[in-house]
Structure formats: C-alpha cells, structure tokens
Design a protein around this motif. Structure first.
Motif, PDB file in Angstrom:
ATOM      1  N   ILE A  20      20.371 -34.310 -25.648  1.00 33.39           N
ATOM      2  CA  ILE A  20      19.193 -34.215 -25.201  1.00 33.39           C
ATOM      3  C   ILE A  20      18.982 -34.149 -24.054  1.00 33.39           C
ATOM      4  N   VAL A  21      19.703 -34.413 -23.101  1.00 32.95           N
ATOM      5  CA  VAL A  21      19.780 -34.269 -21.695  1.00 32.95           C
ATOM      6  C   VAL A  21      20.064 -32.663 -21.335  1.00 32.95           C
ATOM      7  N   GLY A  22      21.082 -32.160 -21.810  1.00 27.62           N
ATOM      8  CA  GLY A  22      21.386 -30.763 -21.647  1.00 27.62           C
ATOM      9  C   GLY A  22      20.271 -29.853 -22.459  1.00 27.62           C
ATOM     10  N   GLY A  23      19.649 -30.443 -23.441  1.00 28.06           N
ATOM     11  CA  GLY A  23      18.764 -29.419 -24.126  1.00 28.06           C
ATOM     12  C   GLY A  23      17.570 -29.302 -23.078  1.00 28.06           C
ATOM     13  N   SER A  24      17.155 -30.339 -22.350  1.00 30.71           N
ATOM     14  CA  SER A  24      16.059 -30.360 -21.446  1.00 30.71           C
ATOM     15  C   SER A  24      16.199 -29.471 -20.453  1.00 30.71           C
ATOM     16  N   PHE A  25      17.454 -29.563 -19.697  1.00 28.14           N
ATOM     17  CA  PHE A  25      17.886 -28.530 -18.759  1.00 28.14           C
ATOM     18  C   PHE A  25      17.808 -27.137 -19.292  1.00 28.14           C
ATOM     19  N   GLY A  26      18.208 -27.038 -20.418  1.00 23.21           N
ATOM     20  CA  GLY A  26      18.344 -25.597 -20.939  1.00 23.21           C
ATOM     21  C   GLY A  26      17.019 -25.136 -21.172  1.00 23.21           C
ATOM     22  N   LEU A  27      15.898 -25.894 -21.713  1.00 22.24           N
ATOM     23  CA  LEU A  27      14.820 -25.570 -22.118  1.00 22.24           C
ATOM     24  C   LEU A  27      13.970 -25.133 -20.756  1.00 22.24           C
ATOM     25  N   ARG A  28      14.253 -25.844 -19.669  1.00 24.56           N
ATOM     26  CA  ARG A  28      13.756 -25.645 -18.309  1.00 24.56           C
ATOM     27  C   ARG A  28      14.102 -24.352 -17.947  1.00 24.56           C
ATOM     28  N   GLU A  29      15.410 -23.843 -18.119  1.00 29.62           N
ATOM     29  CA  GLU A  29      15.868 -22.689 -17.667  1.00 29.62           C
ATOM     30  C   GLU A  29      15.232 -21.581 -18.669  1.00 29.62           C
ATOM     31  N   PHE A  30      15.284 -21.580 -19.658  1.00 27.56           N
ATOM     32  CA  PHE A  30      14.561 -20.492 -20.563  1.00 27.56           C
ATOM     33  C   PHE A  30      13.043 -20.475 -20.312  1.00 27.56           C
ATOM     34  N   THR A  31      12.423 -21.398 -20.077  1.00 29.79           N
ATOM     35  CA  THR A  31      10.865 -21.364 -19.768  1.00 29.79           C
ATOM     36  C   THR A  31      10.671 -20.588 -18.347  1.00 29.79           C
ATOM     37  N   GLN A  32      11.582 -21.069 -17.449  1.00 29.47           N
ATOM     38  CA  GLN A  32      11.550 -20.259 -16.117  1.00 29.47           C
ATOM     39  C   GLN A  32      11.540 -18.893 -16.333  1.00 29.47           C
ATOM     40  N   VAL A  33      12.774 -18.410 -17.136  1.00 27.00           N
ATOM     41  CA  VAL A  33      12.906 -17.134 -17.289  1.00 27.00           C
ATOM     42  C   VAL A  33      11.627 -16.389 -17.878  1.00 27.00           C
ATOM     43  N   ARG A  34      10.963 -17.072 -18.830  1.00 25.42           N
ATOM     44  CA  ARG A  34       9.752 -16.314 -19.432  1.00 25.42           C
ATOM     45  C   ARG A  34       8.560 -16.455 -18.367  1.00 25.42           C
ATOM     46  N   TYR A  35       8.397 -17.281 -17.455  1.00 21.74           N
ATOM     47  CA  TYR A  35       7.195 -17.132 -16.327  1.00 21.74           C
ATOM     48  C   TYR A  35       7.904 -16.267 -15.361  1.00 21.74           C
ATOM     49  N   ASP A  36       9.087 -15.967 -15.181  1.00 25.24           N
ATOM     50  CA  ASP A  36       9.461 -15.081 -14.277  1.00 25.24           C
ATOM     51  C   ASP A  36       9.196 -13.578 -14.406  1.00 25.24           C
ATOM     52  N   VAL A  37       9.410 -13.416 -15.910  1.00 29.10           N
ATOM     53  CA  VAL A  37       9.196 -12.037 -16.365  1.00 29.10           C
ATOM     54  C   VAL A  37       7.728 -11.523 -16.429  1.00 29.10           C
ATOM     55  N   GLN A  38       6.927 -12.457 -16.782  1.00 29.12           N
ATOM     56  CA  GLN A  38       5.423 -12.466 -16.752  1.00 29.12           C
ATOM     57  C   GLN A  38       4.849 -12.186 -15.377  1.00 29.12           C
ATOM     58  N   LYS A  39       5.589 -12.956 -14.165  1.00 27.97           N
ATOM     59  CA  LYS A  39       5.391 -12.487 -12.746  1.00 27.97           C
ATOM     60  C   LYS A  39       5.542 -11.203 -12.424  1.00 27.97           C
ATOM     61  N   VAL A  40       6.576 -10.776 -12.985  1.00 22.03           N
ATOM     62  CA  VAL A  40       7.388  -9.169 -12.603  1.00 22.03           C
ATOM     63  C   VAL A  40       6.300  -8.364 -13.400  1.00 22.03           C
ATOM     64  N   LYS A  41       5.867  -8.543 -14.579  1.00 26.86           N
ATOM     65  CA  LYS A  41       4.932  -7.672 -15.170  1.00 26.86           C
ATOM     66  C   LYS A  41       3.542  -7.462 -14.562  1.00 26.86           C
ATOM     67  N   ARG A  42       3.148  -8.355 -14.135  1.00 26.80           N
ATOM     68  CA  ARG A  42       1.765  -8.672 -13.452  1.00 26.80           C
ATOM     69  C   ARG A  42       1.739  -7.648 -12.087  1.00 26.80           C
ATOM     70  N   LYS A  43       2.779  -7.565 -11.506  1.00 23.34           N
ATOM     71  CA  LYS A  43       2.937  -6.654 -10.223  1.00 23.34           C
ATOM     72  C   LYS A  43       2.368  -5.254 -10.450  1.00 23.34           C
ATOM     73  N   ILE A  44       1.546  -4.899  -9.602  1.00 19.78           N
ATOM     74  CA  ILE A  44       1.026  -3.482  -9.741  1.00 19.78           C
ATOM     75  C   ILE A  44       1.517  -2.769  -8.472  1.00 19.78           C
ATOM     76  N   ASP A  45       1.532  -1.413  -8.774  1.00 19.77           N
ATOM     77  CA  ASP A  45       1.809  -0.425  -7.443  1.00 19.77           C
ATOM     78  C   ASP A  45       0.541  -0.621  -6.520  1.00 19.77           C
ATOM     79  N   PRO A  46       0.744  -0.903  -5.332  1.00 15.77           N
ATOM     80  CA  PRO A  46      -0.164  -1.180  -4.096  1.00 15.77           C
ATOM     81  C   PRO A  46      -1.111   0.114  -4.210  1.00 15.77           C
ATOM     82  N   GLY A  47      -0.660   1.317  -4.398  1.00 15.83           N
ATOM     83  CA  GLY A  47      -1.593   2.282  -4.320  1.00 15.83           C
ATOM     84  C   GLY A  47      -2.536   2.359  -5.653  1.00 15.83           C
ATOM     85  N   LEU A  48      -2.038   1.998  -6.571  1.00 15.56           N
ATOM     86  CA  LEU A  48      -2.906   2.000  -7.903  1.00 15.56           C
ATOM     87  C   LEU A  48      -3.973   0.776  -7.709  1.00 15.56           C
TER      88      LEU A  48
END
Length: 98
Positions: A20-48
């Motif tokens: 249970i405790v290990g799963g909690s930490f594992g889920l936190r890491e997986f969801t953090q990766v998800r949000y990091d990927v979304q943040k990278v996708k939102r970045k737009i070229d400054p000129g555009l």
C-alpha cells in the motif's frame, strides 16, 4: 521456526502495508510524469507565440459582429445532411435546386 515466523501479522500484514505504501509512492511518480509531459507539450516556440498574440489583438467581438451584420441571411436555406441510406451528392444537389 520461532514464534515470529508463525505470526500472521508479519506474514500477511507487513507485506500488505509495504504494498500500500509503496503503491502510493509509485502512483505519485507516475502521475508526476504525466503532468510533466503535459507541461512540455504546452510550450510553444516564442516566435510563434508572439505572432499568435499579435494576430489575436486584431480580432474583436465588435469586428466579428460587424461582419455578421453585413451578411444577408434572408435567402439562407438549411440543408440537412443525407441519411445513411441516401446518396449524399444527388440528395444535396436536389435540395440546392429547390
């Protein structure tokens, strides 16, 4: 085989608690990766981004309203799409003629 190896708490409870405790930490890491990927996708070229913000200033609600007022909707006809069993080209041509 001592009394500790026969204890149900050590045999079943501790592994369950670790899962249970290990799963909690594992889920936190997986969801953090998800949000990091979304943040990278939102970045737009400054000129555009600068070009988009420049074009955004030109279009206003008032200018779009003026465009709509200039249009003539008196002779507008609503043409529905064809049913699955109808031939789309011939049906639309027939409706446009009427």
């Amino acid at each position: 085989m001592g009394p500790l190896s026969r204890s149900k708490t050590l045999k079943y409870g501790v592994p369950m608690l670790l899962l249970i405790v290990g799963g909690s930490f594992g889920l936190r890491e997986f969801t953090q990766v998800r949000y990091d990927v979304q943040k990278v996708k939102r970045k737009i070229d400054p000129g555009l981004e600068a070009q988009l913000s420049k074009n955004k200033d030109k279009i206003t609600v008032e200018s779009e309203y003026q465009k709509l007022q200039e249009r003539n909707f008196d002779d507008w006809v609503n043409i529905r799409g064809p049913r699955p069993w109808e031939d789309s080209k011939t049906y639309q041509e027939q409706l446009r003629k009427t």
